[in-house]
Design a protein around this motif. Structure first.
Motif, PDB file in Angstrom:
ATOM      1  N   MET A 119       0.806  -1.193  -0.006  1.00  0.00           N
ATOM      2  CA  MET A 119      -0.086   0.127  -0.078  1.00  0.00           C
ATOM      3  C   MET A 119       0.748   1.214   0.035  1.00  0.00           C
ATOM      4  SD  MET A 119      -3.151   0.463   2.109  1.00  0.00           S
ATOM      5  CE  MET A 119      -4.240   1.939   2.441  1.00  0.00           C
ATOM      6  N   PRO A 120       0.614   2.361  -0.893  1.00  0.00           N
ATOM      7  CA  PRO A 120       1.510   3.374  -0.960  1.00  0.00           C
ATOM      8  C   PRO A 120       1.268   4.199   0.182  1.00  0.00           C
ATOM      9  CG  PRO A 120      -0.537   3.629  -2.489  1.00  0.00           C
ATOM     10  CD  PRO A 120      -0.469   2.293  -1.866  1.00  0.00           C
ATOM     11  N   LYS A 121       2.433   5.037   0.587  1.00  0.00           N
ATOM     12  CA  LYS A 121       2.476   5.988   1.738  1.00  0.00           C
ATOM     13  C   LYS A 121       1.680   7.084   1.314  1.00  0.00           C
ATOM     14  CE  LYS A 121       5.554   8.211   4.701  1.00  0.00           C
ATOM     15  NZ  LYS A 121       7.259   8.614   4.997  1.00  0.00           N
ATOM     16  N   ILE A 122       0.974   7.716   2.227  1.00  0.00           N
ATOM     17  CA  ILE A 122      -0.054   8.705   1.852  1.00  0.00           C
ATOM     18  C   ILE A 122       0.887  10.009   2.704  1.00  0.00           C
ATOM     19  CG2 ILE A 122      -2.215   9.890   2.251  1.00  0.00           C
ATOM     20  CD1 ILE A 122      -3.505   7.335   1.155  1.00  0.00           C
ATOM     21  N   VAL A 123       1.154  11.040   1.891  1.00  0.00           N
ATOM     22  CA  VAL A 123       1.632  12.313   2.447  1.00  0.00           C
ATOM     23  C   VAL A 123       0.664  13.322   2.580  1.00  0.00           C
ATOM     24  CG1 VAL A 123       3.671  13.707   2.016  1.00  0.00           C
ATOM     25  CG2 VAL A 123       3.905  11.662   1.347  1.00  0.00           C
ATOM     26  N   PRO A 124       0.521  13.863   4.003  1.00  0.00           N
ATOM     27  CA  PRO A 124      -0.222  14.939   3.973  1.00  0.00           C
ATOM     28  C   PRO A 124       0.131  16.134   3.180  1.00  0.00           C
ATOM     29  CG  PRO A 124       0.931  14.779   5.743  1.00  0.00           C
ATOM     30  CD  PRO A 124       1.363  13.632   4.955  1.00  0.00           C
ATOM     31  N   PRO A 125      -0.857  16.956   2.694  1.00  0.00           N
ATOM     32  CA  PRO A 125      -0.463  18.060   1.764  1.00  0.00           C
ATOM     33  C   PRO A 125       0.315  19.144   2.644  1.00  0.00           C
ATOM     34  CG  PRO A 125      -2.724  17.644   1.418  1.00  0.00           C
ATOM     35  CD  PRO A 125      -2.119  16.616   2.579  1.00  0.00           C
ATOM     36  N   LEU A 126       1.653  19.541   1.917  1.00  0.00           N
ATOM     37  CA  LEU A 126       2.431  20.342   2.517  1.00  0.00           C
ATOM     38  C   LEU A 126       1.632  21.821   2.178  1.00  0.00           C
ATOM     39  CD1 LEU A 126       6.020  18.961   2.112  1.00  0.00           C
ATOM     40  CD2 LEU A 126       4.527  18.989   4.000  1.00  0.00           C
ATOM     41  N   THR A 127       2.242  22.997   2.857  1.00  0.00           N
ATOM     42  CA  THR A 127       1.740  24.215   2.516  1.00  0.00           C
ATOM     43  C   THR A 127       3.026  24.935   2.018  1.00  0.00           C
ATOM     44  OG1 THR A 127       2.612  25.043   4.724  1.00  0.00           O
ATOM     45  CG2 THR A 127       0.309  24.326   4.550  1.00  0.00           C
ATOM     46  N   SER A 128       2.803  26.009   1.357  1.00  0.00           N
ATOM     47  CA  SER A 128       3.913  27.024   0.672  1.00  0.00           C
ATOM     48  C   SER A 128       5.015  27.273   1.844  1.00  0.00           C
ATOM     49  CB  SER A 128       3.408  28.246   0.174  1.00  0.00           C
ATOM     50  OG  SER A 128       2.538  27.988  -0.882  1.00  0.00           O
ATOM     51  N   VAL A 129       4.455  27.419   3.161  1.00  0.00           N
ATOM     52  CA  VAL A 129       5.601  27.817   4.143  1.00  0.00           C
ATOM     53  C   VAL A 129       6.380  26.547   4.414  1.00  0.00           C
ATOM     54  CG1 VAL A 129       5.659  28.504   6.480  1.00  0.00           C
ATOM     55  CG2 VAL A 129       3.985  29.759   5.081  1.00  0.00           C
ATOM     56  N   GLN A 130       5.843  25.413   4.486  1.00  0.00           N
ATOM     57  CA  GLN A 130       6.486  24.411   4.826  1.00  0.00           C
ATOM     58  C   GLN A 130       7.452  23.897   3.815  1.00  0.00           C
ATOM     59  OE1 GLN A 130       3.113  21.719   5.163  1.00  0.00           O
ATOM     60  NE2 GLN A 130       3.661  21.530   7.463  1.00  0.00           N
ATOM     61  N   ILE A 131       7.054  24.228   2.203  1.00  0.00           N
ATOM     62  CA  ILE A 131       8.022  23.791   1.227  1.00  0.00           C
ATOM     63  C   ILE A 131       9.012  24.889   1.316  1.00  0.00           C
ATOM     64  CG2 ILE A 131       7.877  23.956  -1.316  1.00  0.00           C
ATOM     65  CD1 ILE A 131       5.229  22.847  -1.364  1.00  0.00           C
ATOM     66  N   ASN A 132       8.799  26.109   1.686  1.00  0.00           N
ATOM     67  CA  ASN A 132       9.906  27.144   1.625  1.00  0.00           C
ATOM     68  C   ASN A 132      11.226  26.740   2.656  1.00  0.00           C
ATOM     69  OD1 ASN A 132       9.272  28.901  -0.304  1.00  0.00           O
ATOM     70  ND2 ASN A 132       8.016  29.948   1.143  1.00  0.00           N
ATOM     71  N   ARG A 133      10.740  25.961   3.692  1.00  0.00           N
ATOM     72  CA  ARG A 133      11.562  25.528   4.853  1.00  0.00           C
ATOM     73  C   ARG A 133      12.385  24.415   4.533  1.00  0.00           C
ATOM     74  NH1 ARG A 133       7.464  26.310   9.871  1.00  0.00           N
ATOM     75  NH2 ARG A 133       7.493  28.622   9.815  1.00  0.00           N
ATOM     76  N   LEU A 134      11.779  23.639   3.455  1.00  0.00           N
ATOM     77  CA  LEU A 134      12.872  22.287   3.063  1.00  0.00           C
ATOM     78  C   LEU A 134      14.110  22.655   2.553  1.00  0.00           C
ATOM     79  CD1 LEU A 134      10.123  20.322   1.012  1.00  0.00           C
ATOM     80  CD2 LEU A 134      11.019  20.005   3.341  1.00  0.00           C
ATOM     81  N   LYS A 135      15.117  22.192   2.925  1.00  0.00           N
ATOM     82  CA  LYS A 135      16.515  22.561   2.569  1.00  0.00           C
ATOM     83  C   LYS A 135      17.210  21.340   2.270  1.00  0.00           C
ATOM     84  CE  LYS A 135      16.134  26.772   4.013  1.00  0.00           C
ATOM     85  NZ  LYS A 135      15.477  27.675   2.933  1.00  0.00           N
ATOM     86  N   LYS A 136      17.085  20.175   2.872  1.00  0.00           N
ATOM     87  CA  LYS A 136      17.855  18.989   2.607  1.00  0.00           C
ATOM     88  C   LYS A 136      17.700  18.580   1.116  1.00  0.00           C
ATOM     89  CE  LYS A 136      18.183  14.372   4.495  1.00  0.00           C
ATOM     90  NZ  LYS A 136      17.890  13.226   5.252  1.00  0.00           N
ATOM     91  N   PRO A 137      18.885  18.294   0.525  1.00  0.00           N
ATOM     92  CA  PRO A 137      18.862  17.682  -1.001  1.00  0.00           C
ATOM     93  C   PRO A 137      18.212  16.410  -1.087  1.00  0.00           C
ATOM     94  CG  PRO A 137      20.946  18.664  -0.274  1.00  0.00           C
ATOM     95  CD  PRO A 137      20.169  18.511   1.036  1.00  0.00           C
ATOM     96  N   GLY A 138      17.239  16.240  -2.127  1.00  0.00           N
ATOM     97  CA  GLY A 138      16.575  14.861  -2.301  1.00  0.00           C
ATOM     98  C   GLY A 138      15.174  15.219  -3.013  1.00  0.00           C
ATOM     99  N   TRP A 139      14.358  14.107  -2.964  1.00  0.00           N
ATOM    100  CA  TRP A 139      13.255  14.337  -3.408  1.00  0.00           C
ATOM    101  C   TRP A 139      12.193  14.635  -2.347  1.00  0.00           C
ATOM    102  CZ3 TRP A 139      11.915  11.929  -8.632  1.00  0.00           C
ATOM    103  CH2 TRP A 139      12.791  12.085  -9.584  1.00  0.00           C
ATOM    104  N   HIS A 140      11.373  15.481  -2.037  1.00  0.00           N
ATOM    105  CA  HIS A 140      10.397  15.497  -0.954  1.00  0.00           C
ATOM    106  C   HIS A 140       9.038  15.502  -1.568  1.00  0.00           C
ATOM    107  CE1 HIS A 140      13.618  16.829   1.460  1.00  0.00           C
ATOM    108  NE2 HIS A 140      14.027  17.598   0.381  1.00  0.00           N
ATOM    109  N   ALA A 141       8.365  14.546  -1.175  1.00  0.00           N
ATOM    110  CA  ALA A 141       6.727  14.458  -1.757  1.00  0.00           C
ATOM    111  C   ALA A 141       6.182  15.866  -1.044  1.00  0.00           C
ATOM    112  CB  ALA A 141       6.170  13.026  -1.010  1.00  0.00           C
ATOM    113  N   VAL A 142       5.324  16.192  -1.833  1.00  0.00           N
ATOM    114  CA  VAL A 142       4.436  17.457  -1.110  1.00  0.00           C
ATOM    115  C   VAL A 142       3.072  16.963  -0.875  1.00  0.00           C
ATOM    116  CG1 VAL A 142       6.036  18.935  -2.093  1.00  0.00           C
ATOM    117  CG2 VAL A 142       3.909  18.126  -3.486  1.00  0.00           C
ATOM    118  N   GLY A 143       2.576  15.969  -1.521  1.00  0.00           N
ATOM    119  CA  GLY A 143       1.298  15.531  -1.349  1.00  0.00           C
ATOM    120  C   GLY A 143       0.134  16.044  -2.138  1.00  0.00           C
TER     121      GLY A 143
END
Length: 111
Positions: free
Chosen positions: A1-25
């Protein structure tokens, strides 16, 4: 069963700094790709990536760079492309055909 990611907000996306692929929901397969900066003092590059399965094969489709393409626009594009992929339309071939048509139209306008 796939992992369901809660939708991120614009503020949360701006705070992402770690390199890689980040699911945004919000749309299955939509992610924000953060790459290491090429120079130490430069900011990391960020781009929207959508992973879909077409014809049994995984396709990775770029939706544009962040923040030129916002969160809402990326989700909207991802919904359209995911729906087309479910119908069997390959998004990469469609993108190439659109680019070829634009080039042909531009060359036809040359005098």
């Amino acid at each position: 069963m796939p992992k369901i990611v809660p939708p991120l907000t614009s503020v949360q996306i701006n705070r992402l700094k770690k390199p890689g692929w980040h699911a945004v929901g919000g749309v299955a397969g939509l992610a924000l790709q953060i790459r290491e900066p090429s120079q130490p003092e430069a900011s990391p590059s960020r781009s929207w990536i959508l992973r879909v399965i077409v014809g049994g094969k995984r396709q990775v489709v770029g939706l544009g760079s962040y923040p030129q393409v916002g969160l809402a626009d990326a989700r909207e594009q991802a919904k359209v492309i995911a729906a087309e992929a479910r119908d069997g339309i390959n998004p990469l071939i469609k993108k190439r055909q659109a680019r070829s048509a634009a080039i042909a139209a531009a060359s036809a306008r040359k005098t």
